[in-house]
Design an enzyme around this catalytic site. Structure first.
Site, short mmCIF file in Angstrom:
data_model
loop_
_atom_site.label_atom_id
_atom_site.label_comp_id
_atom_site.label_asym_id
_atom_site.label_seq_id
_atom_site.Cartn_x
_atom_site.Cartn_y
_atom_site.Cartn_z
N ASP A 182 54.18 15.09 -48.63
CA ASP A 182 52.81 14.76 -48.69
C ASP A 182 53.13 13.85 -50.42
OD1 ASP A 182 51.21 15.87 -47.37
OD2 ASP A 182 51.04 17.49 -48.26
N ASP A 191 53.46 18.39 -55.21
CA ASP A 191 54.32 19.42 -54.77
C ASP A 191 55.42 18.96 -53.15
OD1 ASP A 191 53.27 21.67 -56.01
OD2 ASP A 191 51.39 21.74 -54.18
N GLU A 197 56.98 19.27 -44.50
CA GLU A 197 56.16 20.50 -45.55
C GLU A 197 54.47 20.68 -44.26
OE1 GLU A 197 54.95 18.55 -48.86
OE2 GLU A 197 54.10 20.23 -49.39
N ASP A 225 52.36 13.59 -53.23
CA ASP A 225 51.97 14.78 -54.41
C ASP A 225 53.02 15.41 -54.88
OD1 ASP A 225 52.35 17.04 -52.78
OD2 ASP A 225 50.16 17.47 -52.69
#
Ligand code: 0RA
Length: 649
Positions: free
Chosen positions: A511, A515, A436, A513
């Site tokens: 990541d 997103d 990403e 998180d």
């Protein structure tokens, strides 16, 4: 005292054979149950439940209850006839003992019944017994309660009658042998999904589950539990799968019958979406790779719908050929057949090979669909219009697609500019990291072992393929890069050409998180819908970057979850936890190249999770829900913290 307690189990040839049989299972467990990981562990439960399902199919049982006990033992209870306990002079033991200790003896005492159920490997409950450190069989039959216990498959004593009972049924309680399985901790969600599926596949049988492990209690302090029951069976299964799609006809169409001794059941409906979602089962086993039953179904759909459309003059103004695919766009279907001697083929042995089944399904669906169309002209028209719309859209898009799929980029030999390739050309040892963002991509390029690790950074938003027409996805830059980078192309029949696959491990690294998890789901959705074979063949993995770095002085410990973090703090801080520094990694970008290598990319130390397709139907449901239009169910799903596909460690 009952007759069966009076004998003295001598050391007969039979006994020796039994011990050899069980020993073989313990020596090569993977040969009997597939593997000794988390999957094999759960297969033990399915094997026992399948015996109860058989009893239900024979019409003698309508309740099956699975309990996960505090020590990760499993108890399966049914209200069937109870396994027979009568003494067999020839075998010199009770029928129960034969069922529990002789390989493949399950159906031996009930020749009349149609036994087709049975786990993926159909090995019988004796395998579960062989692989359990302790197993208890309790039988409630003819007003009496019987019991026999075993360890590693060997009986600890003869069947005992221990009292009267009003109940009728069987309870099998077993504890998997920790010296055989790599993990002996059960996953509630995995078991619950399978029971839900079985409830849809076997209507009017209640399947419930309760998790009595204190550490798994809900926030409200209650045991997790579910109860699955389907009055309508496959019809409700289709409705469940289409929960977040808009159907074209209110009720799914349902056909059932027997052709040449093959029981066939089919339910389907068309929705406003563009995907084909055909799921198939043989003897309650999900045939992820399809096979002759799916082939027969497709042939019948194409043949009958085409014939009807022509006969009724719907195609008068259609100037182009309608393909088989057009008849299946937006189609959700479940096909369930029962086959006495199934031949399973394919990579994962989930493709039905029996040729006679193709004809059976084709004939049954053909007859009943013809009939249905005659009787439901309005619904017929809706379906045919959808097919023509699909064909028109496909025709209009064909040029655009051909540009990318054949002459264009998908067949081009040049690799995407953003790909940092590895030096090895042996796909079996090569890995592609899908990373990403350009920044993390840069770190990964520095940190990797360039001999066998390639990096493809993914920038910006990845197209949500769940909502896009097929040709749109080939116009998307990131998706094109994935096709060319991987070296795969789509065949005209929508299968994926893996002959030139350049990496056998494809690792999604995002990541930790919200997103990141969204991007991961978008990539997995793309794989699920357009590169299905990558998932079926086990090429897709998810990287596990650490969540925390705990630090005191020079000493550092990485933690991959909250529990590990707390252990690390205790270890580093001793009496003074406050002295430990804690860094929460929000993104891959917060690590330097060396850290990323040592925590997430080094094969010696990293954790990779392999994405597997345990149940294609469940994956279908979850992807359409996560990526579809309706927001409320998605929110609930994310709050429940469940997952999109089964992920095996
Ligand atoms: C063979 C014969 C009969 C019952 C069963 C097997 C049976 C097996 C299992 C395994 C789990 N639950 C089960 N319930 C029943 C019955 C034969 C008869 O009563 O006539």
């Amino acid at each position: 005292m009952s007759e069966n307690q009076n004998h003295n189990p001598g050391y007969t040839a039979d006994n020796i054979q039994v011990l050899e049989g069980l020993e073989a299972v313990r020596k090569r467990p993977a040969m009997y149950i597939g593997d000794i990981g988390i999957r094999g562990l759960h297969h033990l439960v399915y094997e026992v439940v399948d015996n109860s399902i058989d009893e239900a199919l024979a019409g003698h049982c309508n309740e099956i209850e699975v309990r996960i006990l505090p020590d990760n033992s499993i108890s399966v209870k049914d209200n069937g006839r109870g396994i027979p306990v009568d003494y067999h002079a020839k075998e010199q033991k009770s029928a129960l003992e034969v069922v529990m200790t002789v390989l493949h003896a399950g159906g031996k005492f009930d020749k009349d019944s149609y036994k087709v159920s049975g786990g993926l490997h159909g090995v019988g409950v004796s395998c579960v017994n062989a692989l359990s450190i302790a197993l208890k069989a309790e039988i409630y039959r003819d007003g009496k309660h019987y019991i026999q216990e075993y360890s590693e498959g060997k009986p600890l004593y003869d069947v005992r009658e221990i009292g009267p009972t009003e109940f009728r049924g069987t309870v099998i309680t077993f504890k998997p042998d920790a010296s055989i399985f790599t993990s002996v901790v059960y996953k509630y969600d995995t078991l619950a999904s399978r029971l839900r599926e079985l409830a849809f596949l076997n209507r009017k049988v209640r399947l419930s589950i309760i998790d009595e492990r204190p550490e798994e209690k809900t926030a409200e302090g209650e045991f997790r539990s579910d109860s699955f029951y389907s009055e309508g069976g496959l019809k409700e299964f289709v409705q469940y799968l289409d929960g977040t799609r808009v159907p074209l006809i209110p009720e799914p169409i349902y056909f059932e019958g027997d052709k040449g001794g093959v029981p066939v059941e089919v339910a389907f409906q068309y929705t406003e979406t563009y995907n084909e979602n055909v799921h198939s089962y043989v003897n309650n086993i999900n045939t992820i790779e399809g096979g002759t039953h799916v082939g027969g179904f497709r042939m019948a759909m194409t043949r009958v719908l085409k014939g009807y459309a022509e006969k009724e003059g719907f195609l008068k103004n259609v100037k182009f050929e309608i393909s088989g695919d057009d008849f299946r766009e937006g189609l959700t279907a479940i096909i369930s057949v029962k086959v006495m001697e199934p031949q399973f083929e394919g990579q994962t042995k989930t493709k039905l090979g029996n040729n006679e089944v193709s004809g059976a399904v084709n004939a049954l669906v053909g007859e009943l669909l013809t009939h249905y169309l005659e009787e439901h002209p309005r619904e017929a028209k809706v379906i045919i219009n959808k097919v023509i719309l699909s064909a028109t859209a496909r025709h209009a898009a064909r040029k655009a697609r051909e540009l990318v799929t054949r002459k264009g980029v998908m067949n081009s030999t040049s690799l995407p500019g953003k790909l940092a390739d590895c030096s090895s050309t042996d796909p079996a040892e090569c890995e592609l990291y899908l990373v990403e963002g350009d920044s993390a991509g840069g770190t990964a390029k520095q940190g990797r072992d360039r001999r066998f690790q390639a990096i493809l950074p993914l920038r910006g938003k990845i197209l949500n393929v769940e909502k896009a027409l097929e040709h749109k996805i080939y116009e998307n830059e990131e998706i094109k890069n994935m096709f060319t980078g991987l070296g795969v192309t789509r065949n005209d029949d929508k299968t994926l050409n893996l002959a030139k696959l350049r990496y056998h491990k494809i690792i999604i690294m995002t990541d930790a998180d919200v997103d990141g998890s969204h991007i991961r789901t978008l990539i997995l959705t793309l794989f699920y819908r357009y590169m299905h074979e990558l998932l079926v063949n086990g090429h897709v993995y998810i990287a596990q970057p650490p969540l925390y770095l705990t630090k005191k002085g020079k000493e550092e410990i990485y933690a991959f979850n909250d529990e590990q973090r707390d252990i690390a703090i205790a270890k580093l801080g001793g009496d003074n936890p406050a002295s430990v520094g804690i860094q929460r990694y929000k993104g891959l970008g917060e690590m330097n190249a060396e850290q990323l290598w040592s925590t997430t990319m080094n094969p010696e130390t990293r954790i990779l999770k392999k994405v597997t397709l345990e149940s294609a139907a469940e994956a279908d449901y979850v992807f359409s829900m996560l990526m579809g239009d309706e927001v409320p169910p998605r929110r609930e799903f994310i709050e429940q913290n469940a997952r999109y596909a089964k992920i095996d460690a």
